[in-house]
Design a protein around this motif. Structure first.
Motif, mmCIF file in Angstrom:
data_model
loop_
_atom_site.group_PDB
_atom_site.id
_atom_site.type_symbol
_atom_site.label_atom_id
_atom_site.label_comp_id
_atom_site.label_asym_id
_atom_site.label_seq_id
_atom_site.Cartn_x
_atom_site.Cartn_y
_atom_site.Cartn_z
ATOM 1 N N PRO A 208 -52.699 -15.911 11.401
ATOM 2 C CA PRO A 208 -53.193 -14.726 12.120
ATOM 3 C C PRO A 208 -52.106 -13.927 12.829
ATOM 4 O O PRO A 208 -52.345 -12.780 13.218
ATOM 5 C CB PRO A 208 -54.198 -15.316 13.121
ATOM 6 N N ASN A 209 -50.920 -14.500 12.984
ATOM 7 C CA ASN A 209 -49.823 -13.766 13.613
ATOM 8 C C ASN A 209 -49.197 -12.828 12.577
ATOM 9 O O ASN A 209 -48.115 -13.067 12.052
ATOM 10 C CB ASN A 209 -48.778 -14.741 14.158
ATOM 11 N N GLN A 210 -49.913 -11.749 12.274
ATOM 12 C CA GLN A 210 -49.472 -10.833 11.235
ATOM 13 C C GLN A 210 -48.242 -10.024 11.638
ATOM 14 O O GLN A 210 -47.545 -9.486 10.778
ATOM 15 C CB GLN A 210 -50.617 -9.887 10.858
ATOM 16 N N GLN A 211 -47.966 -9.958 12.921
ATOM 17 C CA GLN A 211 -46.751 -9.263 13.348
ATOM 18 C C GLN A 211 -45.519 -10.037 12.902
ATOM 19 O O GLN A 211 -44.513 -9.452 12.497
ATOM 20 C CB GLN A 211 -46.745 -9.094 14.872
ATOM 21 N N HIS A 212 -45.621 -11.368 12.947
ATOM 22 C CA HIS A 212 -44.499 -12.206 12.524
ATOM 23 C C HIS A 212 -44.506 -12.412 11.012
ATOM 24 O O HIS A 212 -43.449 -12.425 10.373
ATOM 25 C CB HIS A 212 -44.561 -13.560 13.236
ATOM 26 N N TYR A 213 -45.718 -12.584 10.451
ATOM 27 C CA TYR A 213 -45.847 -12.820 9.010
ATOM 28 C C TYR A 213 -46.458 -11.575 8.357
ATOM 29 O O TYR A 213 -47.605 -11.580 7.914
ATOM 30 C CB TYR A 213 -46.718 -14.046 8.744
ATOM 31 N N SER A 214 -45.690 -10.519 8.310
ATOM 32 C CA SER A 214 -46.196 -9.253 7.782
ATOM 33 C C SER A 214 -46.312 -9.308 6.260
ATOM 34 O O SER A 214 -45.605 -10.063 5.586
ATOM 35 C CB SER A 214 -45.268 -8.109 8.179
ATOM 36 N N ARG A 215 -47.227 -8.521 5.714
ATOM 37 C CA ARG A 215 -47.425 -8.520 4.272
ATOM 38 C C ARG A 215 -46.251 -7.841 3.579
ATOM 39 O O ARG A 215 -45.557 -6.998 4.157
ATOM 40 C CB ARG A 215 -48.738 -7.831 3.914
ATOM 41 N N LYS A 216 -46.059 -8.208 2.296
ATOM 42 C CA LYS A 216 -44.951 -7.661 1.526
ATOM 43 C C LYS A 216 -45.480 -7.137 0.193
ATOM 44 O O LYS A 216 -46.369 -7.743 -0.412
ATOM 45 C CB LYS A 216 -43.877 -8.723 1.290
ATOM 46 N N LEU A 217 -44.907 -6.040 -0.253
ATOM 47 C CA LEU A 217 -45.314 -5.438 -1.514
ATOM 48 C C LEU A 217 -44.882 -6.328 -2.677
ATOM 49 O O LEU A 217 -43.743 -6.801 -2.726
ATOM 50 C CB LEU A 217 -44.690 -4.052 -1.663
ATOM 51 N N CYS A 218 -45.806 -6.581 -3.591
ATOM 52 C CA CYS A 218 -45.515 -7.385 -4.783
ATOM 53 C C CYS A 218 -45.395 -6.440 -5.969
ATOM 54 O O CYS A 218 -46.403 -5.909 -6.458
ATOM 55 C CB CYS A 218 -46.627 -8.415 -5.009
ATOM 56 N N LYS A 219 -44.173 -6.236 -6.422
ATOM 57 C CA LYS A 219 -43.956 -5.228 -7.448
ATOM 58 C C LYS A 219 -42.741 -5.587 -8.294
ATOM 59 O O LYS A 219 -41.691 -5.960 -7.766
ATOM 60 C CB LYS A 219 -43.743 -3.859 -6.794
ATOM 61 N N GLY A 220 -42.909 -5.490 -9.603
ATOM 62 C CA GLY A 220 -41.785 -5.629 -10.515
ATOM 63 C C GLY A 220 -41.170 -7.013 -10.543
ATOM 64 O O GLY A 220 -41.788 -8.023 -10.214
ATOM 65 N N ALA A 221 -39.890 -7.055 -10.909
ATOM 66 C CA ALA A 221 -39.183 -8.315 -11.117
ATOM 67 C C ALA A 221 -38.883 -9.051 -9.823
ATOM 68 O O ALA A 221 -38.500 -10.223 -9.861
ATOM 69 C CB ALA A 221 -37.873 -8.058 -11.872
ATOM 70 N N GLU A 222 -39.055 -8.387 -8.686
ATOM 71 C CA GLU A 222 -38.793 -9.078 -7.416
ATOM 72 C C GLU A 222 -39.970 -9.947 -6.989
ATOM 73 O O GLU A 222 -39.867 -10.717 -6.045
ATOM 74 C CB GLU A 222 -38.488 -8.064 -6.316
#
Length: 237
Positions: A208-222
Motif C-alpha cells: 500500500p505504500n505506493q509512494q515508495h513502490y510506484s508503478r512502472k510502465l511495462c513496454k518493449g524490451a525493457e
C-alpha cells in the motif's frame, strides 16, 4: 475432533517430539503447532497443505495420504532405548510420493532486453517445492514447465512476503490485467501485478505504500514477461 488432527498428534508422539520440538522442525510457531492439533470448534485450523503438509510429513516420517486420509501404514510408537533395534523405520516423504510433484527451486539469471533466461539451483529449506499432484491436474499445468523462486523484498506485501516461495508457469507469458507475473524488468527479475490503464501496461506493487513502490510502465524490451505466478507457499510464520 477432525481425524487428521488425531493422526498428527499420534505421529508426533510416535516420534517422541514435543509440540515445541515439532514446531521448530517444521518451521512454524509453537502456537501454530497447537492450532494444528486443536479442533476447529475450539479455534484450530481446518486443514494444512502444500509446503507445510510436506514438511510435516517429512519430519514425522509419514505419507500425506495417511496423515490426511488414514490410508497406508500407521507410524510405530516411540521406541524405548533398549528396543530401538527392533523398530522398523517408517517411510518419509520422498519424491516418489504420488501425492506431490516436486518443483525445482531456482534463481533466475536474466539480462536486460533478452527474452530468455537461465537458472541456477537453490536449496533453501530443500531443493524443491512440493506441489499437490491433484492441484496440478485440476489446473492442467505441466510440471516440467514450472519453476519455484523465492520472493525478495517487500513490494508485494501483503500478497507475498519476503522468503515466500512462488510457483511460476513458464507457458503462461501473455499479459492479463490484474494477474501477477515474474518480469525481466531492465535486467532484473521482479514479481509484479500487471495492470492495464490508459492503453498501456503497468507493473504495480501490492504494497500500500505506493509512494515508495510506484508503478512502472511495462513496454518493449525493457519489460519482458517470463511467466505467471500460479501458486505461493508462505515461508514466514
Amino acid at each position: 475432533m477432525e481425524e487428521w488432527k488425531l493422526r498428527l498428534k499420534q505421529a508426533r508422539e510416535a516420534k517422541g517430539l514435543s509440540k515445541s520440538d515439532f514446531a521448530k522442525a517444521v518451521r512454524i510457531s509453537p502456537p501454530t503447532a497447537t492450532d494444528w492439533e486443536k479442533s476447529v470448534a475450539d479455534g484450530g485450523i481446518k486443514e494444512i497443505s502444500g509446503v507445510r503438509l510436506a514438511k510435516a510429513c517429512e519430519v514425522l516420517g509419514v505419507d500425506s495420504a495417511w496423515l490426511l486420509h488414514g490410508k497406508g501404514e500407521t507410524p510405530a510408537p516411540a521406541p524405548s532405548p533398549d528396543r530401538i533395534e527392533e523398530i522398523k523405520p517408517v517411510r518419509g516423504l520422498h519424491e516418489s510420493d504420488p501425492a506431490f510433484v516436486h518443483i525445482p527451486k531456482v534463481r533466475l539469471l536474466v539480462s536486460a532486453g533478452v527474452s530468455g533466461f537461465g537458472v541456477e539451483p537453490e536449496a533453501y529449506d530443500g531443493a524443491t517445492a512440493p506441489v499437490p499432484a491433484d492441484w496440478l491436474r485440476r489446473r492442467q499445468l505441466r510440471p516440467d514447465r514450472l519453476i519455484a523462486i523465492r520472493v525478495r523484498g517487500q513490494s508485494m506485501e501483503p500478497t507475498f512476503y519476503q522468503g515466500d516461495t512462488v510457483i511460476i508457469n513458464q507457458d503462461d507469458a501473455s499479459p492479463v490485467d490484474g494477474a501477477v507475473f515474474v518480469i525481466n524488468y531492465e535486467g532484473e527479475d521482479v514479481i509484479k501485478r500487471l495492470v492495464r490503464d490508459a492503453g498501456s501496461w503497468w507493473l504495480v506493487s501490492d504494497n500500500p505504500n505506493q509512494q515508495h513502490y510506484s508503478r512502472k510502465l511495462c513496454k518493449g524490451a525493457e519489460c519482458i514477461i517470463l511467466g505467471r505466478v500460479v501458486r505461493s507457499e508462505r515461508e514466514h510464520y
